[in-house]
Structures are given as C-alpha cells and as structure tokens.
Scaffold this motif. Structure first.
Motif, short mmCIF file in Angstrom:
data_model
loop_
_atom_site.label_atom_id
_atom_site.label_comp_id
_atom_site.label_asym_id
_atom_site.label_seq_id
_atom_site.Cartn_x
_atom_site.Cartn_y
_atom_site.Cartn_z
N VAL A 161 -24.46 6.31 -0.18
CA VAL A 161 -23.94 7.65 0.01
C VAL A 161 -24.85 8.63 -0.71
N VAL A 162 -25.25 9.69 -0.02
CA VAL A 162 -26.06 10.72 -0.65
C VAL A 162 -25.17 11.58 -1.53
N THR A 163 -24.18 12.16 -0.96
CA THR A 163 -23.22 12.96 -1.69
C THR A 163 -22.11 13.38 -0.74
N GLY A 164 -20.96 13.57 -1.28
CA GLY A 164 -19.86 14.04 -0.45
C GLY A 164 -20.02 15.49 -0.03
N GLU A 165 -20.94 16.21 -0.70
CA GLU A 165 -21.13 17.63 -0.38
C GLU A 165 -21.86 17.84 0.94
N ILE A 166 -22.71 16.87 1.34
CA ILE A 166 -23.53 17.02 2.54
C ILE A 166 -22.97 16.13 3.63
N ASP A 167 -22.62 16.73 4.75
CA ASP A 167 -21.98 15.98 5.83
C ASP A 167 -22.97 15.64 6.94
N ASN A 168 -23.61 16.65 7.51
CA ASN A 168 -24.48 16.47 8.67
C ASN A 168 -25.67 17.41 8.53
N ALA A 169 -26.77 16.88 7.99
CA ALA A 169 -27.91 17.75 7.70
C ALA A 169 -29.22 16.99 7.76
N ASP A 170 -30.30 17.72 8.05
CA ASP A 170 -31.67 17.22 7.94
C ASP A 170 -32.37 18.01 6.84
N ALA A 171 -33.04 17.31 5.93
CA ALA A 171 -33.78 17.95 4.85
C ALA A 171 -35.27 17.80 5.12
N LEU A 172 -36.02 18.90 5.03
CA LEU A 172 -37.44 18.89 5.35
C LEU A 172 -38.28 18.99 4.09
N GLY A 173 -39.30 18.15 4.02
CA GLY A 173 -40.29 18.21 2.96
C GLY A 173 -41.65 18.52 3.54
N TYR A 174 -42.49 19.25 2.77
CA TYR A 174 -43.81 19.64 3.26
C TYR A 174 -44.81 19.55 2.11
N ALA A 175 -45.98 19.01 2.39
CA ALA A 175 -47.06 18.95 1.40
C ALA A 175 -48.38 19.04 2.14
N VAL B 151 -38.82 14.34 7.25
CA VAL B 151 -37.44 14.72 7.57
C VAL B 151 -36.52 13.60 7.11
N LEU B 152 -35.57 13.91 6.22
CA LEU B 152 -34.54 12.97 5.80
C LEU B 152 -33.24 13.34 6.51
N MET B 153 -32.59 12.36 7.14
CA MET B 153 -31.43 12.64 7.98
C MET B 153 -30.17 12.09 7.32
N VAL B 154 -29.18 12.96 7.13
CA VAL B 154 -27.90 12.60 6.54
C VAL B 154 -26.80 12.85 7.56
N ARG B 155 -25.98 11.84 7.80
CA ARG B 155 -24.85 11.99 8.71
C ARG B 155 -23.60 11.45 8.01
N GLU B 156 -22.60 12.30 7.90
CA GLU B 156 -21.33 11.95 7.27
C GLU B 156 -21.53 11.39 5.85
N GLY B 157 -22.45 12.01 5.13
CA GLY B 157 -22.68 11.63 3.74
C GLY B 157 -23.58 10.44 3.54
N PHE B 158 -24.06 9.81 4.65
CA PHE B 158 -24.92 8.64 4.54
C PHE B 158 -26.34 8.99 4.96
N MET B 159 -27.31 8.44 4.24
CA MET B 159 -28.70 8.55 4.66
C MET B 159 -28.91 7.56 5.81
N VAL B 160 -29.16 8.08 7.00
CA VAL B 160 -29.25 7.20 8.18
C VAL B 160 -30.67 7.02 8.68
N GLY B 161 -31.63 7.76 8.16
CA GLY B 161 -33.00 7.58 8.64
C GLY B 161 -33.93 8.66 8.14
N SER B 162 -35.19 8.49 8.47
CA SER B 162 -36.21 9.48 8.13
C SER B 162 -37.32 9.42 9.16
N ASP B 163 -38.11 10.47 9.20
CA ASP B 163 -39.24 10.53 10.11
C ASP B 163 -40.33 11.35 9.44
N GLY B 164 -41.58 10.95 9.62
CA GLY B 164 -42.66 11.66 8.95
C GLY B 164 -43.89 11.77 9.82
#
Length: 639
Positions: free
Chosen positions: A244-258, A268-281
């Motif tokens: 579980v990532v956190t109960g605060e985040i339900d359905n979100a994608d977080a973007l990182g850039y360097a 891109v880190l993908m969170v669905r219903e509080g779970f980290m379900v995947g990533s893409d780079g």
C-alpha cells in the motif's frame, strides 16, 4: 539570415498555432506550438548569445519554416502532438510508436469474449487496455488474471473445433464453454471482473465477487458459488503481496523527470486504490526545450492511447493556471469518457513523496543509460580496432535475405545506432528482379537490395558507417558488385558467416557434441576470414545485429508466404476438386469471402464433406495466426 526568411518573419501572425522548421532538404526537423506565432518563431532568430546550446544546433540547420494558425491554444497543443507523431522531427521528443507495445483486447460483444494480446488498437467496439511498456510486467499480470478467473485461453479455431474440454478445464482454470453448457451471462460477468482487475479496480472486483457468491448460495447454485469462492481466495492471495502506498492516494499517476546534457528520462508511477500497480519509463535525447515544455509534450503523447487516472501529479508547475487548464482540456479531448482530471504540482505529504520516488527512478534510469552508453562506446572502439575499420561504427546496418525454395523472396535491413536497435530505421524489401523461378538466387537478391539501399542512402545522405551482409564470401562479393556502381562512398563493408560443424575433425565418442568453428568475418580484399572469438565485444555486437536482421526478415517472409499459400490452400485439402473450388469461390465471392466464412457456412455447402470443411476452416485460421505472428517479448523495446 536570408532575405526570404526575414520577409517571412515580418509577416507572421500574432495568433496561436504551430510552426514547422525545415532543413536544406525540406525535411521537418522541429515542430512546436505558440501562443503568438510571431514572437515565438522570431525568438529563434534573435541574439545567438541568448539561445541555449541545443537551440543553436537547431537554428544552424533551419533553412525555411511554415506555420499553421489555430483558433485556440488547446488546438495548437493537439496539433503539435499530431505533427510530431506524423513527421517524427529529430529535435522533438518522440516516444516509441505504440504499435511496438502490446495491448490487451477484450471483445465483450463477442459470443465468448477472451483476453488477447494484440499489437494495434482498432475501432472495433472492443475494450483495449494498455499499451504495456514492459513485456515482463504484462506476463505477470496475465498469469495473475488467469489464476483468478477461469477464462478461455485457446485460439479461436481450436475453440470452435473442440470435441471435448481441454486440460485447463480439468485443472479448474476454464469453465469449458467450448463443449459444455455454460451460461453466457455468467461467463461475460467474469470477463468484466477480469477487466476491472486488469484496470486496477481491486475494490470493485472484491465487491462484485462477494455479491455473486452470496447470490449463488441463496439460489442454491453451489457449483457457481464454489467457483467464485476459489476466485476470491486466489484474488486475496495475489493482492496481499502488493504494498500500500498510502490511504491518501486513490487513483493517481506520479511523474518524475531528470535530464543531462544528452539524455532525459521520464518515469510514471501508477497508483490505483492505494496500491502501486505498475510503472513505465522512457529515456530520450535531451529535449530542445527542457522543463515544462518537455513534460507537457510527454504528457500529450503518453496519454493519447492510455487511460487517464483521476489525478496526475507533476514534479513542477507547467505554467500559469490558464496554461494548466489548457493542457488539462487537451488531455481530456482524447478521453471523452473522463469527466474530471486533477492536474497539479505535487503538494507536500504523501503525494510529494510519490513524485520524489518517481524522480529518483528517472535519475536511476539516466545513470544506467550512461553506464551502458560508456560500455557501448568502448565496445564500438574495440570493434573498429579489431576489424580495422575506417571509423567508429556508430551506425551499423545488416542486410539479410529470406526465402524458401525461391518463394516469397524478401530482405531485411536493420539498423543499430551506438550499439542499440534503432527500429525507426528498420526496412523490409521485396526482391523485384529475382523471381525464384529457377531456384533461389541469394547473390542476385543481395546485389539488388544493396544497390537499392545505397541509391537511397546517396540520394538522402543517409548511409551507415558499417554495412554488414549475412553470409560468406559469395554474399560479400555480390554486395561488392553493387557497391562498385557507387564510387566514392565512404563506408565499410563486411559479411558475417555463421559457425559451422568442423567435419575435418573426427568425433571419437558418438555422444560428444560436434566441434563447431568460430563465427567468421569476411573482408572485401582479404581471401581468408577472421574468426570471432565467442564472448568478445565484437562477437556480441556483430552476432546481435545479424540475429536481429534474420528475425526481422523471417517475420516478413512468414507473412508473405502465408498470403501466397492461402491461394493454394484449397488444392492441398483432400476432397476439394476443381469443380468444388469453383463453387466455393462463386458462393462466397472469392478467396477473401471464403476465408471469412464460418465453419457452419462451410458445412452448409452441398458436396463439401464435413472433414474437408473442418480442414479448410482450420487451415485458414492457422494461416491468419501465422501471418499476424505472436507478440514476442524479445521484439519489444526495453521498458
């Protein structure tokens, strides 16, 4: 600046729109958008001291430009994305084409829907999930789905021709609708739950399964209740391993850039219903315009064919509130089913921590890329020295011919840049001057393909540093014949012959593996080849590009051969003579109509025995699957 450019700059409109920069050959090398075309385009031709190094590299190649006026800034955002995708300008961020990534297709309107891996998304009313950047992650996801849901796995023609349930039914991993009386509504509901699971809607899946188990128990359908119970157990076993990532985040994608001077990474880190379900780079060449513009271009391309989350968290702001609203509207244009999208810079707390994690992963990708790049540069330098080439082979191409007994002769030309596959430069050729009527002629085919490749390369100033021919001395001589027609070309030419069994050495022990020679490199003006020691950098680089050329040629040849063989399929099936062939063509309006016919329609033809109908139907289905080919994880780009 030329007088023509100066005059065009003075007549530029102040409206929003897109601009296309062109080089001396008229090729579009950069596409951009602007609130005001006049001020934006003019900025490229101002004081050079105020321009970034990457922008100067672009300006030095600009000979002309054209503009396209749009009504709104949102339209310019969408038009820019389309122009980049169509023209593939070398100074723009360009994500790999989606066709290189697999989708999951679920045809819910079909009689018995199934989950299929496909290469392209079509407008056929089916549900598509993806594309998936990692073949490994997709395999894990599919394995988990089949462990939870007993869905159909067999191919369509196997399903339709089945006489009894397969082993998956006996292992309780399929309901067996191919031959057993299964209620379609129950099966389709199970597929819909599987789609929810694949979409990361775990809470919905649990709720649905519990309701179905309760309903089945109340109606004393204990067999169905037991199936659903097993699904719940499998689901809980798989999902409890997620963190579980956190109960605060339900359905979100977080973007990182360097970014560095030469490369930029998006994560891109993908969170669905509080779970980290995947990533893409993705790692790309450092964008001409870094920061906000780079991330904006990435977002528009990334989410064009992917589902939108409820919230996209950014590492930094992409402009004013008005500009963020315009970007949000552009993203929603491709997803009319989404009513609301939160797009913002990550605030403090759990959301900021998630974006920081994405940024750390992006930097890690860049570090890995740099280490690999250093190693590849050293390997290319070693290759230059070992093969005594005129220059470091930054760009290598390999040509391979594929045919079986002279039929469907095709060739492939694959390209590696800096030791890595550059799939945008891959080419297929259909051999035109060699018919194969007198048997296969590899030498003539190679002469034709090398000539055509060099003609295009000379015309477009687009030639490799090293051209490799798959074969031995004869194939190299054929390529040299073609090269003599282009005197003055500054490129190296070699051929690479596969290892072969050493027949000069007796095998004293029958169980002993036969001794094989080294892979061998042939050079234009040397009689004897140079052996490649296994495990050396030159061995790895040359065999990798040769094997890729062979794979690419075989794939194309299989499709061509399937098309040719479809016309003769009727002749190969016992019980279908000339008169019946004519009748089949007339009934179904030709070969395409016959291929599209169902088994029931074929069995209804008077004079066509059931065994022949089944054989014909199965033959066409098999040919379709061979022509399409599997989604091979080795052919996917790294992700």
């Amino acid at each position: 600046m030329s007088p023509v450019l100066k005059e065009k700059l003075g007549k530029l409109p102040k409206e929003p729109g897109c601009y296309l920069m062109k080089d001396a050959k008229g090729r579009i090398i950069y596409a951009g958008k602007a609130k005001s075309l006049r001020s934006r385009v003019s900025s490229y031709f101002g004081a050079r001291g105020q321009l970034a190094y990457r922008t100067l590299a672009l300006v030095d190649e600009i000979v002309d430009f054209e503009v396209i006026i749009t009504k709104t800034e949102v339209e310019s955002l969408l038009l820019e994305r389309t122009l980049i995708k169509h023209h593939k300008p070398k100074f723009n961020i360009l994500l790999r084409d989606d066709k290189e990534y697999p989708y999951l297709r679920i045809g819910l309107k079909e009689e018995w829907p199934r989950i299929e891996k496909v290469r392209r998304r079509k407008d056929d009313g089916a549900v598509y999930l993806g594309p998936f950047g990692s073949a490994g992650q997709l395999k894990i996801l599919m394995d988990a789905t089949y462990r939870i849901f007993p869905l159909i796995r067999c191919r369509r023609h196997e399903f339709e021709l089945a006489k009894r349930p397969c082993n998956y039914y006996h292992m309780k991993m399929c309901l067996g609708p191919c031959t057993l009386p299964v209620e379609r509504a129950i099966y389709v509901a199970m597929v819909e739950d599987a789609v929810s699971f694949l979409s990361g809607k775990n809470k919905e899946v649990v709720k649905s399964l519990r309701q179905k188990m309760a309903t089945a128990s109340e109606t004393e359908n204990f067999e169905l209740a037991a199936v659903v119970r097993d699904q719940l157990k499998a689901f809980e076993s798989i999902t409890q391993k997620q963190s579980v990532v956190t109960g605060e985040i339900d359905n979100a994608d977080a973007l990182g850039y360097a970014e560095t001077e030469t490369r930029a990474a998006f994560q891109v880190l993908m969170v669905r219903e509080g779970f980290m379900v995947g990533s893409d780079g993705f790692v790309v060449k450092t964008p001409l315009e870094g920061g906000a513009e780079a991330l904006e271009s990435f977002l528009l391309q990334f989410y064009e064919a992917r589902s939108l989350p409820q919230e996209i968290l950014l590492p930094f702001s992409l402009g004013t509130e008005e500009e963020m609203d315009q970007l949000r509207a552009a993203l929603l244009t491709s997803h009319p089913e989404v009513q609301k999208l939160i797009l913002r810079e990550a605030p403090r707390g759990a959301r900021k921590d998630l974006v920081d994690m994405a940024g750390k992963n992006a930097r890690h990708r860049l570090d890995d890329e740099a280490r690999l790049g250093d190693r590849r540069r050293v390997e290319l330098e070693v290759l230059k020295e070992k093969l005594k080439l005129r220059r470091i082979p930054v760009r290598m191409e390999c040509i391979d011919i594929s045919n079986i007994q002279g039929t469907a002769i095709v060739a492939s030309a694959v390209c590696f840049i800096e030791g890595r596959p550059a799939k945008e430069h891959y080419r297929h050729y259909i051999v035109q001057t060699i018919t194969g009527a007198n048997g296969p002629d590899d030498f003539g085919s190679i002469r034709e393909i090398v000539r055509r490749r060099l003609e295009r390369g000379e015309r477009e100033a687009d030639l490799p540093d090293l051209l490799i021919i798959d074969g031995g001395r004869g194939q190299l001589s054929a390529a040299m014949d073609a090269m003599r027609e282009f005197p003055g070309l500054d490129l190296d030419l070699i051929s690479l012959a596969k290892s072969k069994v050493d027949k000069t050495r007796r095998q004293f022990v029958s169980s002993e593996a036969p001794t094989r020679s080294y892979e061998r490199v042939f050079f234009p003006h040397e009689e004897l080849p140079t052996p490649l020691a296994t495990g050396t950098p030159e061995y790895r680089l040359l065999t990798q590009i040769r094997d890729e050329a062979h794979r690419f040629a075989i794939t194309h040849h299989r499709k061509r051969r399937a098309k040719i063989s479809q016309g003769s399929s009727l002749e190969e099936i016992p019980g279908i003579g000339p008169a019946l062939r004519k009748k089949l063509f007339e009934t179904f309006g030709g070969l395409d109509g016959l291929k599209a016919a169902s088994l029931t329609q074929l069995q209804a033809i008077k004079g066509l025995r059931e065994a022949a109908a089944v054989a014909l139907y199965g033959s066409f289905r098999q040919q379709e699957e061979e022509a399409e080919g599997p989604v091979d994880s080795e052919s996917l780009p790294p992700g």
